[in-house]
Write a protein that holds these residues in place. Structure first.
Motif, PDB file in Angstrom:
ATOM      1  N   THR A 219       7.354   2.268   0.802  1.00 41.40           N
ATOM      2  CA  THR A 219       8.406   2.789  -0.053  1.00 41.40           C
ATOM      3  C   THR A 219       7.959   2.740  -1.494  1.00 41.40           C
ATOM      4  O   THR A 219       6.878   2.248  -1.803  1.00 41.40           O
ATOM      5  N   ARG A 220       8.781   3.258  -2.422  1.00 43.20           N
ATOM      6  CA  ARG A 220       8.396   3.284  -3.833  1.00 43.20           C
ATOM      7  C   ARG A 220       8.882   2.056  -4.570  1.00 43.20           C
ATOM      8  O   ARG A 220       9.924   1.528  -4.296  1.00 43.20           O
ATOM      9  N   MET A 221       8.100   1.630  -5.548  1.00 48.02           N
ATOM     10  CA  MET A 221       8.577   0.604  -6.470  1.00 48.02           C
ATOM     11  C   MET A 221       7.781   0.699  -7.754  1.00 48.02           C
ATOM     12  O   MET A 221       6.563   0.703  -7.734  1.00 48.02           O
ATOM     13  N   ARG A 222       8.465   0.771  -8.919  1.00 47.72           N
ATOM     14  CA  ARG A 222       7.812   0.861 -10.212  1.00 47.72           C
ATOM     15  C   ARG A 222       8.351  -0.262 -11.098  1.00 47.72           C
ATOM     16  O   ARG A 222       9.434  -0.164 -11.641  1.00 47.72           O
ATOM     17  N   TRP A 223       7.585  -1.336 -11.192  1.00 45.16           N
ATOM     18  CA  TRP A 223       7.996  -2.443 -12.025  1.00 45.16           C
ATOM     19  C   TRP A 223       6.785  -3.300 -12.303  1.00 45.16           C
ATOM     20  O   TRP A 223       5.781  -3.195 -11.658  1.00 45.16           O
ATOM     21  N   THR A 224       6.894  -4.194 -13.260  1.00 42.11           N
ATOM     22  CA  THR A 224       5.739  -4.938 -13.726  1.00 42.11           C
ATOM     23  C   THR A 224       5.515  -6.196 -12.930  1.00 42.11           C
ATOM     24  O   THR A 224       6.395  -6.706 -12.248  1.00 42.11           O
ATOM     25  N   ALA A 225       4.300  -6.724 -13.062  1.00 42.38           N
ATOM     26  CA  ALA A 225       3.981  -7.966 -12.371  1.00 42.38           C
ATOM     27  C   ALA A 225       4.852  -9.109 -12.878  1.00 42.38           C
ATOM     28  O   ALA A 225       5.216 -10.006 -12.130  1.00 42.38           O
ATOM     29  N   ILE A 226       5.203  -9.075 -14.150  1.00 42.58           N
ATOM     30  CA  ILE A 226       6.035 -10.139 -14.702  1.00 42.58           C
ATOM     31  C   ILE A 226       7.411 -10.123 -14.055  1.00 42.58           C
ATOM     32  O   ILE A 226       7.941 -11.152 -13.638  1.00 42.58           O
ATOM     33  N   VAL A 227       8.000  -8.932 -13.928  1.00 44.99           N
ATOM     34  CA  VAL A 227       9.306  -8.821 -13.283  1.00 44.99           C
ATOM     35  C   VAL A 227       9.202  -9.282 -11.839  1.00 44.99           C
ATOM     36  O   VAL A 227      10.029 -10.024 -11.328  1.00 44.99           O
ATOM     37  N   ASN A 228       8.158  -8.844 -11.169  1.00 46.09           N
ATOM     38  CA  ASN A 228       7.976  -9.170  -9.760  1.00 46.09           C
ATOM     39  C   ASN A 228       7.994 -10.669  -9.532  1.00 46.09           C
ATOM     40  O   ASN A 228       8.653 -11.178  -8.636  1.00 46.09           O
TER      41      ASN A 228
ATOM     42  N   GLN B  73      -9.903   9.386   7.505  1.00 45.77           N
ATOM     43  CA  GLN B  73     -10.160   8.406   6.442  1.00 45.77           C
ATOM     44  C   GLN B  73      -8.914   8.050   5.641  1.00 45.77           C
ATOM     45  O   GLN B  73      -9.019   7.447   4.567  1.00 45.77           O
ATOM     46  N   ASP B  74      -7.744   8.388   6.148  1.00 43.79           N
ATOM     47  CA  ASP B  74      -6.513   8.076   5.424  1.00 43.79           C
ATOM     48  C   ASP B  74      -5.926   6.715   5.799  1.00 43.79           C
ATOM     49  O   ASP B  74      -4.904   6.313   5.232  1.00 43.79           O
ATOM     50  N   VAL B  75      -6.524   6.013   6.755  1.00 43.35           N
ATOM     51  CA  VAL B  75      -6.050   4.685   7.138  1.00 43.35           C
ATOM     52  C   VAL B  75      -7.182   3.688   6.944  1.00 43.35           C
ATOM     53  O   VAL B  75      -8.285   3.878   7.464  1.00 43.35           O
ATOM     54  N   VAL B  76      -6.902   2.636   6.185  1.00 44.80           N
ATOM     55  CA  VAL B  76      -7.881   1.582   5.971  1.00 44.80           C
ATOM     56  C   VAL B  76      -7.286   0.263   6.437  1.00 44.80           C
ATOM     57  O   VAL B  76      -6.093   0.010   6.238  1.00 44.80           O
TER      58      VAL B  76
ATOM     59  N   ARG C 129      -1.830   3.404   5.637  1.00 43.20           N
ATOM     60  CA  ARG C 129      -2.103   4.837   5.516  1.00 43.20           C
ATOM     61  C   ARG C 129      -1.873   5.278   4.081  1.00 43.20           C
ATOM     62  O   ARG C 129      -0.864   4.932   3.471  1.00 43.20           O
ATOM     63  N   ARG C 130      -2.802   6.043   3.559  1.00 39.53           N
ATOM     64  CA  ARG C 130      -2.633   6.567   2.204  1.00 39.53           C
ATOM     65  C   ARG C 130      -1.521   7.616   2.179  1.00 39.53           C
ATOM     66  O   ARG C 130      -1.506   8.546   2.998  1.00 39.53           O
ATOM     67  N   ILE C 131      -0.593   7.464   1.234  1.00 41.33           N
ATOM     68  CA  ILE C 131       0.479   8.432   1.024  1.00 41.33           C
ATOM     69  C   ILE C 131       0.319   8.955  -0.396  1.00 41.33           C
ATOM     70  O   ILE C 131       0.789   8.329  -1.358  1.00 41.33           O
ATOM     71  N   PRO C 132      -0.358  10.085  -0.575  1.00 36.37           N
ATOM     72  CA  PRO C 132      -0.700  10.553  -1.926  1.00 36.37           C
ATOM     73  C   PRO C 132       0.482  10.716  -2.854  1.00 36.37           C
ATOM     74  O   PRO C 132       0.396  10.416  -4.043  1.00 36.37           O
ATOM     75  N   ASP C 133       1.614  11.187  -2.330  1.00 44.28           N
ATOM     76  CA  ASP C 133       2.774  11.436  -3.184  1.00 44.28           C
ATOM     77  C   ASP C 133       3.829  10.357  -3.036  1.00 44.28           C
ATOM     78  O   ASP C 133       4.999  10.576  -3.315  1.00 44.28           O
ATOM     79  N   GLY C 134       3.426   9.165  -2.586  1.00 44.86           N
ATOM     80  CA  GLY C 134       4.363   8.054  -2.458  1.00 44.86           C
ATOM     81  C   GLY C 134       4.537   7.333  -3.781  1.00 44.86           C
ATOM     82  O   GLY C 134       4.304   7.877  -4.862  1.00 44.86           O
ATOM     83  N   GLY C 135       4.923   6.054  -3.706  1.00 48.00           N
ATOM     84  CA  GLY C 135       5.182   5.295  -4.906  1.00 48.00           C
ATOM     85  C   GLY C 135       3.978   4.594  -5.471  1.00 48.00           C
ATOM     86  O   GLY C 135       4.107   3.816  -6.419  1.00 48.00           O
ATOM     87  N   GLY C 136       2.787   4.835  -4.930  1.00 41.14           N
ATOM     88  CA  GLY C 136       1.569   4.284  -5.497  1.00 41.14           C
ATOM     89  C   GLY C 136       1.014   3.075  -4.787  1.00 41.14           C
ATOM     90  O   GLY C 136      -0.143   2.703  -5.011  1.00 41.14           O
ATOM     91  N   GLY C 137       1.812   2.418  -3.930  1.00 40.49           N
ATOM     92  CA  GLY C 137       1.334   1.221  -3.258  1.00 40.49           C
ATOM     93  C   GLY C 137       0.167   1.481  -2.336  1.00 40.49           C
ATOM     94  O   GLY C 137      -0.842   0.764  -2.366  1.00 40.49           O
ATOM     95  N   SER C 138       0.271   2.508  -1.501  1.00 41.23           N
ATOM     96  CA  SER C 138      -0.813   2.792  -0.555  1.00 41.23           C
ATOM     97  C   SER C 138      -2.073   3.238  -1.287  1.00 41.23           C
ATOM     98  O   SER C 138      -3.193   2.875  -0.896  1.00 41.23           O
TER      99      SER C 138
END
Length: 368
Positions: free
Chosen positions: A33-42, A69-72, A122-131
């Motif tokens: 899923t998506r999440m956009r926040w800083t390490a400090i907040v986390n 090659q989309d799964v590591v 699995r890489r999700i190119p248009d996801g929230g950046g985690g993958s």
């Protein structure tokens, strides 16, 4: 990875409740899923639960697990190679990524290996950046913090926590990750089981060689060869006294759930990788206590989505009402709690998970 001989007694490290009714039950967990926040907040806002382990682990191996090659997969060990907290099939880890994102990934290794955790992403190119971060930045030698293991998709062994006589597994694509340890344990215990593994094509299916090594009990079907599967193709031979464990896309699980409802005596346990649909939602308002600002929450939209439009740095992760990351305090109004992880005492104290819980009309004043 070699299989151990079938033991004469049930291993002590199995999940499973002492009793298990035959009603269909769903356990929804998100893997991406998506999440956009800083390490400090986390690290500041998330107080670990009493049963949490928080470990610094090192990536010791990376492997490509699908031909596209989309799964590591990553192997994680303690720096001193000590034993890690035990886990059981269906468990997952929370990864604190270097960016501060928090992500949940199923453990797909062998619980008998007490010094290594394995996950696959699995890489999700248009996801929230985690993958993308896992694929691009978690190289061999990287140290990261993990929490867990936790298990919201427990595996109840027939005769030991489940009245079922046999097992049937269904996995869709990366949904294989929590299923793999279950299959491995079924093999180790000599249980009666079968499996359908599906995906877009053979190139996109991770761990294909490992799955096919289990032999004729496994059916691999791909959309490009066989078309989209219906419930009958996913549940061949499933009859009374079968426990079905499935993980994958929402349409696949929905199809299986609808079919199992018409199968008396069949258990269904599932995990899916997307937010649940909003059922019987009503429009309501959220007021931010700090500013008095009011936002509208439509009937078909989550409170979290409405909050993120005005507060994009608010922490969140699973969007399933599981991980507690989005917990806020309600100062006024009556929330409609739609999760199962907060205690009555937490509800009484005003705690609310805004990813799934809402309000039955009116307004909530949140401590934001």
């Amino acid at each position: 990875m070699t299989l151990r001989p079938v033991p004469e007694q049930l291993p002590a490290d199995l999940f499973g409740k002492p009793t298990q009714d035959r009603a269909i039950k769903f356990v929804d967990v998100v893997a991406s899923t998506r999440m956009r926040w800083t390490a400090i907040v986390n690290r500041k806002d998330l107080a670990p639960r009493a049963d949490d382990h928080r470990l610094a682990l090192v990536v010791t191996e990376r492997r490509i697990e699908a031909h596209d090659q989309d799964v590591v997969s990553l192997l994680l060990r303690a720096p001193d190679r000590r034993e890690l907290p035990p886990w059981r099939p269906g468990a997952h880890l929370d990864l604190e990524l270097p960016s501060g994102r928090l992500r949940q990934y199923s453990l797909c290794g062998d619980p008998a290996d007490s010094r290594t955790y394995r996950i696959a992403v699995r890489r999700i190119p248009d996801g929230g950046g985690g993958s993308n971060e896992v694929h691009d930045e978690l190289t061999v030698g990287t140290t990261l913090v993990v929490r867990g293991p936790r298990n919201a998709f427990p595996f109840a062994v027939p005769g030991h926590g489940s009245p079922a006589a046999r097992l049937h597994f269904v996995a869709g694509g990366i949904g294989i990750t929590p299923i793999l340890p279950m299959v491995r344990l079924a093999v180790r215990l000599g249980l009666d089981w079968s499996m359908v593994y599906t995906g877009r094509s053979r190139d996109t299916i991770p761990f294909l060689d490992e799955i096919e090594s289990f032999g004729a009990r496994v059916t691999v079907r791909t959309d490009d060869e066989h078309g989209l599967p219906d419930a009958s193709a996913l549940l061949p031979g499933v009859t009374t006294d079968t426990a079905v464990y499935c993980c994958g896309p929402v349409p696949m699980i929905g199809s299986i759930a609808a079919a199992v409802r018409e199968m008396p005596g069949v258990e269904l346990h599932s995990e899916r990788f997307s937010p649940p649909p909003i059922v019987n939602g009503k429009a309501f308002e959220i007021e931010f206590a700090a500013t008095g600002e009011v936002v509208e929450v439509p009937a078909d939209k989550s409170a979290l989505d409405a909050v993120l439009e005005r507060r994009p740095d608010r922490p969140y992760s699973c969007r399933q009402g599981f991980c507690r990351t989005c917990k806020v305090r309600v100062l006024a109004g009556e929330p409609d709690h739609r999760e199962t992880v907060l205690t009555p005492a937490e509800h009484d104290a005003g705690a609310m998970l805004i990813c799934v819980s809402r309000c039955d009309g009116g307004r909530l004043v949140l401590d934001l």
